[in-house]
Scaffold this motif. Structure first.
Motif, PDB file in Angstrom:
ATOM      1  N   ASP A   2       8.223   6.392  -2.409  1.00 31.61           N
ATOM      2  CA  ASP A   2       8.285   6.317  -0.946  1.00 31.61           C
ATOM      3  C   ASP A   2       6.922   6.006  -0.342  1.00 31.61           C
ATOM      4  O   ASP A   2       6.796   5.178   0.558  1.00 31.61           O
ATOM      5  CB  ASP A   2       8.813   7.635  -0.375  1.00 31.61           C
ATOM      6  CG  ASP A   2      10.279   7.864  -0.681  1.00 31.61           C
ATOM      7  OD1 ASP A   2      10.975   6.886  -1.025  1.00 31.61           O
ATOM      8  OD2 ASP A   2      10.732   9.013  -0.581  1.00 31.61           O
ATOM      9  N   ILE A   3       5.895   6.691  -0.837  1.00 34.21           N
ATOM     10  CA  ILE A   3       4.544   6.493  -0.299  1.00 34.21           C
ATOM     11  C   ILE A   3       4.066   5.071  -0.579  1.00 34.21           C
ATOM     12  O   ILE A   3       3.498   4.402   0.298  1.00 34.21           O
ATOM     13  CB  ILE A   3       3.574   7.521  -0.892  1.00 34.21           C
ATOM     14  CG1 ILE A   3       3.935   8.931  -0.417  1.00 34.21           C
ATOM     15  CG2 ILE A   3       2.132   7.188  -0.507  1.00 34.21           C
ATOM     16  CD1 ILE A   3       3.188  10.030  -1.134  1.00 34.21           C
ATOM     17  N   SER A   4       4.292   4.601  -1.795  1.00 28.03           N
ATOM     18  CA  SER A   4       3.853   3.254  -2.156  1.00 28.03           C
ATOM     19  C   SER A   4       4.548   2.205  -1.297  1.00 28.03           C
ATOM     20  O   SER A   4       3.918   1.246  -0.819  1.00 28.03           O
ATOM     21  CB  SER A   4       4.136   2.984  -3.637  1.00 28.03           C
ATOM     22  OG  SER A   4       3.383   3.851  -4.460  1.00 28.03           O
ATOM     23  N   TYR A   5       5.856   2.386  -1.088  1.00 24.26           N
ATOM     24  CA  TYR A   5       6.584   1.439  -0.244  1.00 24.26           C
ATOM     25  C   TYR A   5       6.035   1.465   1.181  1.00 24.26           C
ATOM     26  O   TYR A   5       5.754   0.422   1.772  1.00 24.26           O
ATOM     27  CB  TYR A   5       8.072   1.757  -0.220  1.00 24.26           C
ATOM     28  CG  TYR A   5       8.801   0.986   0.857  1.00 24.26           C
ATOM     29  CD1 TYR A   5       9.135  -0.351   0.686  1.00 24.26           C
ATOM     30  CD2 TYR A   5       9.105   1.585   2.079  1.00 24.26           C
ATOM     31  CE1 TYR A   5       9.755  -1.076   1.693  1.00 24.26           C
ATOM     32  CE2 TYR A   5       9.727   0.869   3.095  1.00 24.26           C
ATOM     33  CZ  TYR A   5      10.052  -0.456   2.888  1.00 24.26           C
ATOM     34  OH  TYR A   5      10.658  -1.166   3.900  1.00 24.26           O
ATOM     35  N   PHE A   6       5.898   2.672   1.732  1.00 26.41           N
ATOM     36  CA  PHE A   6       5.422   2.810   3.104  1.00 26.41           C
ATOM     37  C   PHE A   6       4.063   2.156   3.287  1.00 26.41           C
ATOM     38  O   PHE A   6       3.845   1.375   4.224  1.00 26.41           O
ATOM     39  CB  PHE A   6       5.358   4.289   3.487  1.00 26.41           C
ATOM     40  CG  PHE A   6       4.534   4.565   4.710  1.00 26.41           C
ATOM     41  CD1 PHE A   6       4.977   4.177   5.964  1.00 26.41           C
ATOM     42  CD2 PHE A   6       3.310   5.211   4.611  1.00 26.41           C
ATOM     43  CE1 PHE A   6       4.209   4.410   7.105  1.00 26.41           C
ATOM     44  CE2 PHE A   6       2.542   5.462   5.737  1.00 26.41           C
ATOM     45  CZ  PHE A   6       2.996   5.062   6.990  1.00 26.41           C
ATOM     46  N   LEU A   7       3.118   2.442   2.414  1.00 25.06           N
ATOM     47  CA  LEU A   7       1.773   1.884   2.547  1.00 25.06           C
ATOM     48  C   LEU A   7       1.800   0.361   2.475  1.00 25.06           C
ATOM     49  O   LEU A   7       0.969  -0.311   3.093  1.00 25.06           O
ATOM     50  CB  LEU A   7       0.848   2.453   1.470  1.00 25.06           C
ATOM     51  CG  LEU A   7       0.526   3.952   1.586  1.00 25.06           C
ATOM     52  CD1 LEU A   7      -0.389   4.392   0.455  1.00 25.06           C
ATOM     53  CD2 LEU A   7      -0.102   4.280   2.933  1.00 25.06           C
ATOM     54  N   GLY A   8       2.766  -0.187   1.754  1.00 23.68           N
ATOM     55  CA  GLY A   8       2.896  -1.634   1.667  1.00 23.68           C
ATOM     56  C   GLY A   8       3.413  -2.272   2.939  1.00 23.68           C
ATOM     57  O   GLY A   8       3.330  -3.493   3.105  1.00 23.68           O
ATOM     58  N   THR A   9       3.958  -1.467   3.848  1.00 22.52           N
ATOM     59  CA  THR A   9       4.482  -2.008   5.107  1.00 22.52           C
ATOM     60  C   THR A   9       3.518  -1.814   6.268  1.00 22.52           C
ATOM     61  O   THR A   9       3.829  -2.207   7.398  1.00 22.52           O
ATOM     62  CB  THR A   9       5.820  -1.333   5.485  1.00 22.52           C
ATOM     63  OG1 THR A   9       5.593   0.045   5.826  1.00 22.52           O
ATOM     64  CG2 THR A   9       6.823  -1.427   4.342  1.00 22.52           C
ATOM     65  N   VAL A  10       2.379  -1.186   6.009  1.00 25.11           N
ATOM     66  CA  VAL A  10       1.376  -0.976   7.062  1.00 25.11           C
ATOM     67  C   VAL A  10       0.472  -2.200   7.134  1.00 25.11           C
ATOM     68  O   VAL A  10      -0.231  -2.504   6.174  1.00 25.11           O
ATOM     69  CB  VAL A  10       0.529   0.282   6.784  1.00 25.11           C
ATOM     70  CG1 VAL A  10      -0.524   0.469   7.864  1.00 25.11           C
ATOM     71  CG2 VAL A  10       1.425   1.516   6.692  1.00 25.11           C
ATOM     72  N   PRO A  11       0.475  -2.926   8.242  1.00 29.05           N
ATOM     73  CA  PRO A  11      -0.334  -4.148   8.342  1.00 29.05           C
ATOM     74  C   PRO A  11      -1.827  -3.858   8.263  1.00 29.05           C
ATOM     75  O   PRO A  11      -2.286  -2.786   8.672  1.00 29.05           O
ATOM     76  CB  PRO A  11       0.038  -4.704   9.729  1.00 29.05           C
ATOM     77  CG  PRO A  11       1.312  -4.027  10.112  1.00 29.05           C
ATOM     78  CD  PRO A  11       1.260  -2.679   9.462  1.00 29.05           C
ATOM     79  N   GLN A  12      -2.574  -4.803   7.735  1.00 26.59           N
ATOM     80  CA  GLN A  12      -4.025  -4.676   7.715  1.00 26.59           C
ATOM     81  C   GLN A  12      -4.552  -4.634   9.151  1.00 26.59           C
ATOM     82  O   GLN A  12      -4.064  -5.329  10.030  1.00 26.59           O
ATOM     83  CB  GLN A  12      -4.644  -5.862   6.976  1.00 26.59           C
ATOM     84  CG  GLN A  12      -4.316  -5.908   5.496  1.00 26.59           C
ATOM     85  CD  GLN A  12      -4.929  -4.751   4.732  1.00 26.59           C
ATOM     86  OE1 GLN A  12      -5.996  -4.253   5.085  1.00 26.59           O
ATOM     87  NE2 GLN A  12      -4.256  -4.313   3.679  1.00 26.59           N
TER      88      GLN A  12
END
Length: 231
Positions: free
Chosen positions: A190-200
């Motif tokens: 869940d954490i890995s997926y979420f962090l991947g959706t946070v824009p730079q």
């Protein structure tokens, strides 16, 4: 590595009186004690308006370290906009040097579908410019809702029960609620997926334990897991 703030849904937890906070610690110092270890929490606007305890909250926040950035939660169907605006702006201005950086952002509850877009547009005007805002994530079966919000650059609150990609591949998040009853493996996913959706360039991402945080050991385990994932 992303800048990630981590904390629990609240810091006033009955179970923590014996398991976390020192026995002789005054209640008004609990937030600053919590903020020495964790970097965010949720502050419900309605609660402090109902209790007329804003001064107590500001005093408690004044005692927290600079790295502590809470998230303001507004239930859009129950809080008068003028009251919420004053509350948010007052908190944002607690430290004139830090400005709005004192807050991690604002989450607006009860905005779920396209029909609520007027609510979004009205509330967005009362929130200080530059402050991150997240709204309720649309249910997976409302693809048109997710598409409309996505086209208008709106950030969603992400929760495990919504599933991966529920709002579309281009959905943006900066705030996630986690269930610590899950296994470490599921939490890591869940954490890995979420962090991947946070824009730079979005600013800090926020992980808030919504369930299971009453056991302080679970919150500590989440902190360790985040360090392993995020570097």
């Amino acid at each position: 590595m992303k800048n990630v703030l981590l904390g629990a849904l609240q810091w006033k937890v009955p179970r923590w009186q014996d398991e976390y906070y020192p026995e002789d610690l005054p209640e008004e110092w609990q937030l600053s004690y919590y903020a020495n270890e964790f970097s965010t929490t949720l502050i419900d606007v309605q609660q402090y308006l109902d209790e007329d305890s804003f001064d107590e909250l500001t005093e408690a926040l004044d005692g927290c370290q600079d790295q502590f950035h809470p998230v303001i939660c507004v239930s859009t169907d129950s809080v008068a906009m003028s009251q919420a605006e004053e509350f948010i702006r007052s908190l944002a201005a607690l430290d004139p040097d830090a400005g709005i950086q004192r807050l991690a952002g604002v989450c607006l509850n009860h905005i779920h579908n396209i029909e609520d877009r007027v609510l979004w547009e009205e509330w967005r005007t009362v929130i200080p410019s530059g402050l991150q805002v997240a709204i309720d994530h649309p249910p997976p079966d409302q693809a048109a809702t997710g598409e409309w919000f996505g086209q208008h650059g709106m950030n969603f609150i992400w929760k495990p029960q919504y599933g991966y990609g529920a709002a579309g591949e281009d959905a943006h998040h900066w705030l996630a609620y986690l269930d610590l009853h899950q296994s470490p493996r599921d939490l890591a996913g869940d954490i890995s997926y979420f962090l991947g959706t946070v824009p730079q360039g979005t600013g800090a991402a926020c992980l808030i334990a919504e369930q299971g945080y009453e056991a302080i050991d679970k919150l500590h385990e989440l902190s360790t897991l985040l360090r392993l994932i995020n570097g």
